[in-house]
Every structure is written in structure tokens, then in C-alpha cells.
Scaffold this motif. Structure first.
Motif, PDB file in Angstrom:
ATOM      1  N   GLN A 200       0.814  -1.212   0.000  1.00 27.52           N
ATOM      2  CA  GLN A 200       0.000   0.000   0.000  1.00 27.52           C
ATOM      3  C   GLN A 200       0.852   1.268   0.000  1.00 27.52           C
ATOM      4  OE1 GLN A 200      -2.989   0.067   3.065  1.00 27.52           O
ATOM      5  NE2 GLN A 200      -3.322   2.277   2.901  1.00 27.52           N
ATOM      6  N   VAL A 201       1.998   1.265   0.672  1.00 28.94           N
ATOM      7  CA  VAL A 201       2.813   2.478   0.794  1.00 28.94           C
ATOM      8  C   VAL A 201       4.115   2.380   0.005  1.00 28.94           C
ATOM      9  CG1 VAL A 201       1.851   3.134   3.015  1.00 28.94           C
ATOM     10  CG2 VAL A 201       3.832   1.624   2.944  1.00 28.94           C
ATOM     11  N   LEU A 202       4.241   1.395  -0.893  1.00 28.60           N
ATOM     12  CA  LEU A 202       5.435   1.316  -1.732  1.00 28.60           C
ATOM     13  C   LEU A 202       5.586   2.597  -2.543  1.00 28.60           C
ATOM     14  CD1 LEU A 202       5.574  -2.302  -3.265  1.00 28.60           C
ATOM     15  CD2 LEU A 202       7.273  -1.204  -1.794  1.00 28.60           C
ATOM     16  N   GLY A 203       6.763   3.185  -2.492  1.00 28.74           N
ATOM     17  CA  GLY A 203       7.004   4.422  -3.224  1.00 28.74           C
ATOM     18  C   GLY A 203       6.765   5.679  -2.420  1.00 28.74           C
ATOM     19  N   ILE A 224       0.409   3.204  -5.726  1.00 24.58           N
ATOM     20  CA  ILE A 224      -0.963   2.861  -6.131  1.00 24.58           C
ATOM     21  C   ILE A 224      -1.853   4.093  -6.248  1.00 24.58           C
ATOM     22  CG2 ILE A 224      -0.838   0.538  -5.153  1.00 24.58           C
ATOM     23  CD1 ILE A 224      -2.480   1.495  -2.801  1.00 24.58           C
ATOM     24  N   PHE A 225      -1.393   5.252  -5.754  1.00 20.05           N
ATOM     25  CA  PHE A 225      -2.181   6.485  -5.925  1.00 20.05           C
ATOM     26  C   PHE A 225      -2.309   6.835  -7.402  1.00 20.05           C
ATOM     27  CE2 PHE A 225      -2.558  11.139  -6.182  1.00 20.05           C
ATOM     28  CZ  PHE A 225      -3.729  11.312  -5.458  1.00 20.05           C
ATOM     29  N   GLN A 226      -1.369   6.349  -8.239  1.00 22.02           N
ATOM     30  CA  GLN A 226      -1.426   6.639  -9.672  1.00 22.02           C
ATOM     31  C   GLN A 226      -2.619   5.963 -10.345  1.00 22.02           C
ATOM     32  OE1 GLN A 226       2.340   5.615 -11.484  1.00 22.02           O
ATOM     33  NE2 GLN A 226       3.506   6.514  -9.816  1.00 22.02           N
ATOM     34  N   VAL A 244      -7.961  -1.835   0.423  1.00 23.20           N
ATOM     35  CA  VAL A 244      -8.575  -2.970  -0.277  1.00 23.20           C
ATOM     36  C   VAL A 244      -7.783  -3.300  -1.540  1.00 23.20           C
ATOM     37  CG1 VAL A 244     -10.638  -3.762  -1.492  1.00 23.20           C
ATOM     38  CG2 VAL A 244     -10.863  -2.476   0.641  1.00 23.20           C
ATOM     39  N   LEU A 245      -7.383  -2.264  -2.280  1.00 20.47           N
ATOM     40  CA  LEU A 245      -6.608  -2.479  -3.500  1.00 20.47           C
ATOM     41  C   LEU A 245      -5.282  -3.164  -3.185  1.00 20.47           C
ATOM     42  CD1 LEU A 245      -6.115  -2.139  -6.507  1.00 20.47           C
ATOM     43  CD2 LEU A 245      -5.331   0.205  -6.059  1.00 20.47           C
TER      44      LEU A 245
END
Length: 281
Positions: A200-203, A224-226, A244-245
């Protein structure tokens, strides 16, 4: 029985093993930590070597053979090329941005009427630089344009390659985001072993370190915000959608690593669950 790289000792009798580099590498790979570390004189007594110099030379050749085989195996992974492609794409972005910034400063020197407002429009800025009175600056502008075209071609290739290497992850978030997640993790194998909270927080390294120092809240998302499901979600449910993603991505990465095939039923169910997270109260 006592096992050594040069042979096996049982009942005080040593049976020499084959000491060619390839055979020795296979023996080391097979027995690993089970192999003892004897004095060179034991190998000499077994008839495997004549002296200490030969002992070191034979053992070094076997270890080098094993290391080369391990490196070749690592580089033959289906995700290795994709990893390099993503890193190259990031470098192209970095170089293009640096050149553009320098070109803007250069153009401002030649044209006092030129202002930073052109940074808001890529085409307007590029056009102004291409019309510069300086041939050298026009050449730099041409290279920036070429880098942009190269970036677009590489992005399409990264997305296509990710669909083959990460079929389930790509189906959830698109090839480019999937490839960037894998690059941040360091490969498909590390990504498949990560918990959902880490994915979830990668990057989001900067945000995480700021949180650790106590200067900012904990980040809710990274790469994943992208994806549209996260950045288009209402702010009040964005964190839930990201969680969830990430949970579904963790499962998708495992399927990609251990099966390597698209699981249509899983993808459809995951997409339904992610969409529901974005509209639930």
C-alpha cells in the motif's frame, strides 16, 4: 559420514569426489552447509590435491562456477528485463526534466520577455525553445522532444511487458503501475512476499520518513495512488480503497509469481470488491 567438498570420509576412509569446477559447484549447491570446512592437509591425505596452493585454486574454481551459475539464474528471471525497463524509464524522466529546466533558464537569458509561465504548458514551452535564436539551444530542445518520444514508446513497451510478467497485477491496476510496484519492491519475488500494508505504501519513502520523525501523518498510499480507483476516490474513502486495493494486489502478485497465468475469476471478484470500497459509507 563426514562430507567435504573434496570427498566423503567414513570409518576413517576417504572417498574422493570429482573436483572439476562444474562438478564441485554442483556438490556445494547440493550439500551446502552440510559440507565441513577441513584443513587443506585432509584434502591432501584424501588424494584430492597435492598442496595448499592447489587446494585453494580448486576450491576457488568451484566457488566461482557456482557463483556464475547463481548469477545466470537470477538474470534469467522473467521480471529482470522489466525491472531494468522501469528504471530506464525513470532515468529518462529525470534527464528530460533536468534538460528542460536548464533550457528554460537558458531561454530566459536570451529572451528577457520569456518567463516561467511557459512551464505550465509543455507544447508552448517546447515551441518557444525551438524558435530560439540560439542554434545550440534549439538542438537541446530537439533532444528534449526526442526524449519525450522515447519515453512514450518505452511506456507502451513497459505496459505490454508487464501484462505478460504480471498478468493479474496488471489487470487490477494497469501495466505501468504494476511495473512500478514491482520495481519499488525490487522484483516479482520480493513483491509476492510482501504484506498488503507494505504494498500500500510502496514508493512513499519521503512520507514514511516524515511520519517516523513525527512531522507528518502516516501515508495512506504510495505508487498505487497513480491508479484511477485511488486518486479518483472521494477523500473520505481514499484510504479504504487503497487498503482494499493493496490487499488484492498482494494476492495478485502471489498468483503471478507462483502460477504466472491470468486468473479471470479472481480479477473480476477483486475489481468488484475494490469498486464497492469506493462507494460504501
Amino acid at each position: 559420514m563426514e562430507r567435504y567438498w573434496f570427498g566423503d570420509v567414513e570409518g576413517g576412509v576417504c572417498r574422493p569426489a570429482e573436483t572439476g569446477p562444474a562438478a564441485l559447484a554442483r556438490r556445494i549447491e547440493t550439500f551446502g552447509s552440510e559440507l565441513g570446512r577441513p584443513d587443506w592437509r585432509q584434502a591432501q591425505a584424501c588424494g584430492a590435491v597435492r598442496d595448499r596452493a592447489e587446494y585453494i585454486a580448486v576450491l576457488q574454481a568451484g566457488c566461482m562456477e557456482r557463483a556464475q551459475a547463481r548469477v545466470a539464474a537470477e538474470l534469467s528471471g522473467k521480471d529482470v528485463e522489466l525491472l531494468q525497463m522501469v528504471r530506464t524509464l525513470d532515468e529518462i524522466d529525470h534527464v528530460a526534466n533536468l534538460l528542460l529546466e536548464r533550457a528554460v533558464d537558458w531561454q530566459a537569458v536570451l529572451d528577457p520577455a520569456f518567463t516561467r509561465k511557459y512551464k505550465r504548458g509543455g507544447k508552448a514551452l517546447a515551441g518557444r525553445i525551438q524558435r530560439s535564436p540560439s542554434p545550440a539551444l534549439r538542438a537541446v530542445g530537439g533532444e528534449i522532444e526526442n526524449l519525450g518520444e522515447l519515453r512514450n514508446r518505452l511506456m507502451r513497451e513497459v505496459s505490454r511487458r508487464a501484462d505478460a510478467v504480471l498478468p493479474n497485477t496488471s489487470a487490477l491496476v494497469g501495466g505501468l503501475v504494476a511495473a512500478r510496484l514491482m520495481a519499488e519492491a525490487g522484483g516479482l519475488s520480493p513483491l509476492a512476499r510482501m504484506p498488503a500494508a507494505t504494498i500500500q505504501v510502496l514508493g512513499a519513502r519521503t512520507a514514511i520518513f516524515s511520519h517516523i520523525r513525527g512531522n507528518a501523518p502516516s501515508p495512506k498510499h504510495g505508487v498505487i495512488f497513480q491508479h484511477r480507483r485511488v486518486h479518483n476516490a472521494p477523500k473520505e474513502v481514499r484510504g479504504r480503497v487503497a487498503r482494499v486495493l493493496a490487499a488484492k494486489l498482494a494476492i495478485a502478485a502471489r498468483i503471478d509469481y507462483f502460477r504466472g497465468e491470468l486468473d479471470t475469476a479472481f480479477v473480476e471478484g477483486a475489481q468488484t470488491r475494490i469498486d464497492a470500497a469506493g462507494v460504501s459509507a
